[in-house]
Each structure stands twice: as structure tokens, then as C-alpha cells.
Design a protein around this motif. Structure first.
Motif, mmCIF file in Angstrom:
data_model
loop_
_atom_site.group_PDB
_atom_site.id
_atom_site.type_symbol
_atom_site.label_atom_id
_atom_site.label_comp_id
_atom_site.label_asym_id
_atom_site.label_seq_id
_atom_site.Cartn_x
_atom_site.Cartn_y
_atom_site.Cartn_z
ATOM 1 N N VAL A 72 0.935 -0.950 0.009
ATOM 2 C CA VAL A 72 0.053 0.051 -0.020
ATOM 3 C C VAL A 72 1.061 1.205 -0.023
ATOM 4 C CG1 VAL A 72 -1.805 1.225 1.299
ATOM 5 C CG2 VAL A 72 -1.638 -1.332 1.227
ATOM 6 N N TRP A 73 0.653 2.188 -0.789
ATOM 7 C CA TRP A 73 1.501 3.241 -0.961
ATOM 8 C C TRP A 73 0.645 4.516 -1.405
ATOM 9 C CZ3 TRP A 73 5.052 6.081 0.921
ATOM 10 C CH2 TRP A 73 5.570 7.029 0.154
ATOM 11 N N LYS A 74 0.649 5.566 -0.608
ATOM 12 C CA LYS A 74 -0.303 6.565 -0.914
ATOM 13 C C LYS A 74 -1.748 6.196 -0.830
ATOM 14 C CE LYS A 74 3.382 9.657 -2.418
ATOM 15 N NZ LYS A 74 3.836 10.684 -3.577
ATOM 16 N N ASP A 75 -2.270 6.365 -2.159
ATOM 17 C CA ASP A 75 -3.928 6.131 -2.167
ATOM 18 C C ASP A 75 -4.099 4.893 -3.251
ATOM 19 O OD1 ASP A 75 -2.937 7.147 -4.524
ATOM 20 O OD2 ASP A 75 -4.805 8.607 -4.661
ATOM 21 N N ARG A 76 -3.122 4.108 -3.140
ATOM 22 C CA ARG A 76 -2.997 2.855 -4.422
ATOM 23 C C ARG A 76 -2.762 1.601 -3.413
ATOM 24 N NH1 ARG A 76 -0.948 4.533 -10.248
ATOM 25 N NH2 ARG A 76 -2.585 5.960 -10.799
ATOM 26 N N ILE A 77 -3.243 0.451 -3.983
ATOM 27 C CA ILE A 77 -2.874 -1.037 -3.512
ATOM 28 C C ILE A 77 -2.237 -1.586 -4.700
ATOM 29 C CG2 ILE A 77 -3.746 -3.170 -2.412
ATOM 30 C CD1 ILE A 77 -6.226 -1.461 -1.320
ATOM 31 N N TYR A 78 -1.261 -2.100 -4.456
ATOM 32 C CA TYR A 78 -0.396 -2.913 -5.436
ATOM 33 C C TYR A 78 -0.368 -4.310 -5.129
ATOM 34 C CZ TYR A 78 1.033 1.863 -6.943
ATOM 35 O OH TYR A 78 1.181 3.185 -7.201
ATOM 36 N N LEU A 79 -0.700 -5.239 -5.829
ATOM 37 C CA LEU A 79 -0.736 -6.593 -5.627
ATOM 38 C C LEU A 79 -0.085 -7.588 -6.829
ATOM 39 C CD1 LEU A 79 -3.325 -8.536 -6.523
ATOM 40 C CD2 LEU A 79 -4.625 -6.928 -5.064
ATOM 41 N N LEU A 80 0.360 -8.642 -6.584
ATOM 42 C CA LEU A 80 0.836 -9.449 -7.496
ATOM 43 C C LEU A 80 0.216 -10.630 -7.326
ATOM 44 C CD1 LEU A 80 3.062 -10.557 -9.443
ATOM 45 C CD2 LEU A 80 4.433 -11.263 -7.577
ATOM 46 N N ASP A 81 -0.508 -11.006 -8.631
ATOM 47 C CA ASP A 81 -1.185 -12.273 -8.706
ATOM 48 C C ASP A 81 -0.619 -13.306 -9.683
ATOM 49 O OD1 ASP A 81 -3.120 -14.425 -9.240
ATOM 50 O OD2 ASP A 81 -3.994 -13.249 -10.634
ATOM 51 N N THR A 82 0.312 -14.377 -9.188
ATOM 52 C CA THR A 82 1.110 -15.289 -10.078
ATOM 53 C C THR A 82 -0.051 -16.621 -10.517
ATOM 54 O OG1 THR A 82 1.994 -16.573 -8.054
ATOM 55 C CG2 THR A 82 3.117 -14.642 -9.255
ATOM 56 N N TYR A 83 -1.111 -16.644 -9.787
ATOM 57 C CA TYR A 83 -2.115 -17.779 -9.908
ATOM 58 C C TYR A 83 -2.899 -17.703 -11.287
ATOM 59 C CZ TYR A 83 -5.388 -21.463 -8.950
ATOM 60 O OH TYR A 83 -6.284 -22.674 -9.050
ATOM 61 N N LYS A 84 -3.458 -16.614 -11.449
ATOM 62 C CA LYS A 84 -4.574 -16.384 -12.615
ATOM 63 C C LYS A 84 -4.155 -15.488 -13.788
ATOM 64 C CE LYS A 84 -9.174 -15.131 -13.406
ATOM 65 N NZ LYS A 84 -9.643 -16.258 -14.094
ATOM 66 N N THR A 85 -3.525 -14.017 -13.223
ATOM 67 C CA THR A 85 -3.303 -13.388 -14.543
ATOM 68 C C THR A 85 -1.675 -13.039 -14.602
ATOM 69 O OG1 THR A 85 -3.304 -11.531 -12.663
ATOM 70 C CG2 THR A 85 -5.228 -12.129 -13.560
ATOM 71 N N ASN A 86 -0.934 -13.540 -13.771
ATOM 72 C CA ASN A 86 0.521 -13.072 -14.072
ATOM 73 C C ASN A 86 0.693 -11.740 -14.026
ATOM 74 O OD1 ASN A 86 1.934 -15.505 -13.554
ATOM 75 N ND2 ASN A 86 1.623 -16.270 -15.786
ATOM 76 N N ALA A 87 0.282 -10.798 -13.321
ATOM 77 C CA ALA A 87 0.174 -9.426 -13.262
ATOM 78 C C ALA A 87 0.359 -8.710 -12.019
ATOM 79 C CB ALA A 87 -1.244 -8.985 -13.898
#
Length: 381
Positions: A72-87
């Protein structure tokens, strides 16, 4: 916390000599020891105080399968998904709305196939993504998420990385037969891949690729990390490495070095570890208020927590925590931090009981039962 599971922390100062070298030589450090104690039973309300719930938007363009890393940084949430989207997906930290995603599409400039971990450089507003399979470290603008450049690695396929200072990169490498770094696992390099310093004499456990893909984290302006199969948290400062915290779990331990020395075959080593009561696969989450550690014993998931303000600790089996907060029979295991809060995750599809919590009920009006999870922001009791 309830007296049946509170164990007052054993915190004392030890002067130790850290078994590592760097460009500036050996480093002495003061170590804080945290003993989480033996496994206890407790209720959710004895562990956490929920601050808010945040359902993440679900749609065809942003449905993901796992949270492998969350920042979580400032007003955003960044997350990594390697199971479905690889994104790496980006959501609003205010209302959970989907903003953008950077997904694996190929091996061209700015492209990747299998994201392993990411790092947010808060000093210059950059996002880095490591594709370990393709041995690529890519840099993006944090605001626009536009691709900027590729960073040259000092060797193929590091286990993890971070950006301690502008222009320098810190990598964690496995122990290999044809080792380029003389048995050191931590390598500081510039953007051209030139080695600046090395640290941390690899143990026999260094050959086993079994640990958190993102063991580095920022704390108090410093870089901290927990190596695979280690009960120590290290800090990187001024090109030197030191132990800043040692963790204990009552009568339970991580595998002894002798376990890794028995065989050159990683499969044989892991079979012994998985069949024993050894602690493995640690995820460390730390902020100014709390230290939380997820770990596995055989196939069971556990959680250890330390409230820095009260000095109280708890060590619980995740499936055995009694849900008295009305969260559908689940406990929101941590997946990240947000300033002084821990961030947990709840999947509606996994809920076994009726949801009682009025706040969770209200936010579920925006959620899809088979869609993305609900994030839970909470303090430790």
C-alpha cells in the motif's frame, strides 16, 4: 490479549558478531530477541481490532486468483497475482476500485512472462518487477505505470531483490555449484550489473529454493529482510549487513543445518522437512506498531504476532483461531501492511459460517461471492 495465550515477550540486548562481510568489513549489531512462545488457542477478538473493510472490485478485467505480494502506497494498493493473471494489479486504497494492471505478455521490451516479485521505490516514484524465469528486472513509472527501462542483473535468476538507494540494487541469490560470488548470497550491484559489494556467507540451506518471493521490506528508512530457513531479520545499511532481530517459537525450530547437509538432492531434503515439525516458509510483515510472521509446519499455516507497544505476543494455528467477530468463520491472515496497520484478506468463497459483523455485511453489498477478496485493515490487540 487474553491471558490464556498472552506470553510476555522476552526482549533483551545481546552483543553479537554478524557472520557476514561487506565492502566495509564485519558489522557488530544489537539484536532484539522475540520469543513468540508455543502455539496457543484464542479468539479473533483477542488478537485483532478491525479498523475497516475494503472489498476489491471484481470484473473480467481485474479478477485475480491469488495475493502473492501486496503493498500500500499513498492512495493505491499494488498486488501481485501469479495464479491467474501473472500481473501486478493496482486498486484504489480508498474505495477498492480497479485502476490498472501490468500483465505478462511476452519477452519484448517492457514485457515479462512470469512475475516473481515487485518493489516500489518510494524515493523516485518507480515500480520494479522481477521475472525470475526470464532473468529480467523491469522498471516502470509508478504513477502512469509506463515502462521505462530494463536493469541488467549481475547473474541469472536471483531469488529476490530490492532498491536500497537510487542507482543501486540489492539481490538475494541461491547457492549454486558454479557460484560467481564466492559463497555470498547478497549482492549489491549498479544498474549495469556491476557488483559493488557482497554479504552473507551461504549456509547449506542456501541451495533450497523454498521461501518468500519478496523477503525484502522497507522499515524506518532502512532495508530489512529474512533469508530462507532463517529465524533472523537482517538490516542492510551503508553497504553492510547486520542482524537486528532474532525470532523464536517456544520449543519449535527451523530445520538444523545438518538436515540440508544430508543430501545434495533438494527433493530429499524437502521431504524430510515436510514430514517433520520444522518451521518453514516464513512471511514477515513489520511496521512501527507490530511484527507478524506467517509460517508453515508440514501443511498447516500458523501466525505469530508481536505488539510492540504492549510487548505482548501470540502464536496460533490459523485454522484454530475462533471467529467471534462474525467474519464467516475465517481469520484475516496478513498479506501486507499499511503504515501502522496490518492488512489481511478474506475470501467470500471460503467462508464456512454466517457473516455476523455489521461492517463486513455492509461492505459485501459491493462484493461478488466468487470474485476478488475483501481486505481487512487491523491493529493487534
Amino acid at each position: 490479549m487474553h491471558k490464556i495465550f498472552i506470553i510476555f515477550i522476552t526482549t533483551f540486548l545481546l552483543i553479537t558478531l554478524v557472520d557476514c562481510t561487506s565492502r566495509k568489513g564485519e558489522s557488530h549489531s544489537v539484536v532484539e530477541v522475540v520469543d513468540f512462545g508455543n502455539v496457543q488457542t484464542c479468539k479473533s477478538s483477542e488478537l485483532i481490532r478491525v479498523e475497516r473493510f475494503l472489498p476489491l472490485e471484481t470484473s473480467d478485467r481485474c479478477l485475480f486468483g491469488s495475493i502473492d505480494q501486496l503493498e500500500v502506497w499513498k492512495d493505491r494498493i499494488y498486488l501481485l497475482d501469479t495464479y491467474k493473471t501473472n500481473a501486478v494489479l493496482v486498486f484504489s486504497a480508498t474505495d477498492g476500485k480497479f485502476i490498472h494492471k501490468i500483465e505478462g505478455t511476452g519477452n519484448g521490451p517492457g514485457e515479462f512472462l512470469s512475475p516473481h516479485s515487485f518493489w516500489i521505490d518510494r524515493s523516485d516514484g518507480s515500480l520494479y518487477i522481477l521475472d525470475r524465469m526470464m532473468s529480467k528486472l523491469l522498471k516502470y513509472d509508478l504513477e502512469s505505470l509506463d515502462y521505462e527501462e530494463e536493469i541488467k542483473l549481475p547473474d541469472l535468476a536471483p531469488l529476490a531483490f530490492c532498491v536500497p538507494t537510487e542507482g543501486d540494487y540489492l539481490y538475494y541469490f541461491p547457492l549454486r555449484k558454479n557460484d560467481l560470488f564466492c559463497g555470498k548470497q547478497y549482492v549489491e550491484a549498479d544498474k549495469e550489473g556491476n557488483v559493488l559489494s557482497t554479504a552473507y556467507d551461504a549456509l547449506a540451506s542456501g541451495k533450497i529454493l523454498h521461501g518468500n518471493a519478496a523477503p525484502f521490506y522497507s522499515y524506518g528508512g532502512k532495508i530489512r529482510f529474512c533469508p530462507y530457513f532463517s529465524n533472523c531479520i537482517y538490516e542492510w545499511m551503508n553497504d553492510s549487513l547486520k542482524v537486528c532481530r532474532e525470532m523464536k517459537w517456544g520449543n519449535r525450530t527451523l530445520p538444523e543445518i545438518a538436515v540440508f547437509e544430508k543430501s545434495e538432492d533438494s527433493g530429499d531434503v524437502m521431504r524430510e522437512i515436510l514430514s517433520s515439525d520444522y518451521i518453514r516458509f516464513l512471511y514477515v510483515y513489520e511496521n512501527r506498531a507490530a511484527l507478524a510472521v506467517k509460517y508453515y509446519v508440514q501443511k498447516d499455516l500458523y501466525l505469530s504476532v508481536y505488539n510492540k507497544s504492549s510487548g505482548q505476543v501470540a502464536n496460533v494455528k490459523a485454522a484454530a483461531v475462533q471467529d467471534d467477530l462474525g467474519l464467516g468463520g475465517l481469520f484475516p491472515m496478513p498479506v501486507g501492511t499499511d503504515e501502522d496497520l496490518l492488512v489481511g484478506s478474506l475470501s467470500l468463497l471460503d467462508m464456512e459460517e454466517k457473516i455476523i459483523s455489521p461492517e463486513l455485511k455492509a461492505c459485501l453489498k459491493q462484493a461478488d461471492e466468487e470474485g476478488n477478496p475483501v481486505l481487512v485493515f487491523y491493529n493487534l490487540k
